[in-house]
Enzyme design. Sequence first.
Site, PDB file in Angstrom:
ATOM      1  N   CYS A 145      41.700  21.599  -4.399  1.00  0.00           N
ATOM      2  CA  CYS A 145      42.764  21.419  -3.413  1.00  0.00           C
ATOM      3  C   CYS A 145      43.142  22.751  -2.747  1.00  0.00           C
ATOM      4  O   CYS A 145      42.339  23.339  -2.032  1.00  0.00           O
ATOM      5  CB  CYS A 145      43.956  20.737  -4.085  1.00  0.00           C
ATOM      6  SG  CYS A 145      45.222  20.123  -2.961  1.00  0.00           S
ATOM      7  N   HIS A 146      44.355  23.257  -2.971  1.00  0.00           N
ATOM      8  CA  HIS A 146      44.803  24.533  -2.414  1.00  0.00           C
ATOM      9  C   HIS A 146      44.409  25.728  -3.285  1.00  0.00           C
ATOM     10  O   HIS A 146      44.558  26.868  -2.872  1.00  0.00           O
ATOM     11  CB  HIS A 146      46.327  24.543  -2.247  1.00  0.00           C
ATOM     12  CG  HIS A 146      46.845  23.707  -1.117  1.00  0.00           C
ATOM     13  ND1 HIS A 146      46.918  22.340  -1.194  1.00  0.00           N
ATOM     14  CD2 HIS A 146      47.314  24.050   0.102  1.00  0.00           C
ATOM     15  CE1 HIS A 146      47.429  21.862  -0.061  1.00  0.00           C
ATOM     16  NE2 HIS A 146      47.670  22.883   0.748  1.00  0.00           N
TER      17      HIS A 146
END
Length: 183
Positions: A106-107
């Site tokens: 994800c991030h």
Amino acid sequence: MTRVLIVATDGFEQSELFKPQDNLREAGMETVIASLEDGDIQGWNEKEWGDTAPVDITVEEVSAGDYDALLLPGGQMNPDILRMNDTVIELIRDFNRQMKPIAAICHAPWLLAEADIIGGKTVTSWPSIRTDLENAGAKVVDQEVVEDGNLITSRNPDDIPAFSQALIARLGVTVSEVQLEPA
């Protein structure tokens, strides 16, 4: 026993810590959660605060040599806070220097960019940070899981089974032996 370090802080995407952790444990591995401070860290569950996770050790007490792999869960807040911590960034660099698997979802690839270890590598991530990764020298693709050298990256919670499978396989466990938790 294979040991996997999970580095996270408040605001980690709940499913991206707990589901891979469950999958690693199901594969017979030990997981250790490291954070900036002792106590519990608070997860983020889609649009609100979620469950807490107990911190086993602080990042100041961790040595990459004591673990076989590093898992970095995402969430928007979690990696944004962690990338401002020099100890966390140096720890990521240590895992990379030792060519140990680093799995970021994800991030969390923001942390790989901050550690300056993605230049010339192919990675994936949540769409909103892809330009940041490109600016750090990475080739960014839109795939559920990307492996390049010791780096394993994925985009979002839907990718957790493939993300977990890639890390477990990298650590030498036959994935067909493991019933993976979906997101």
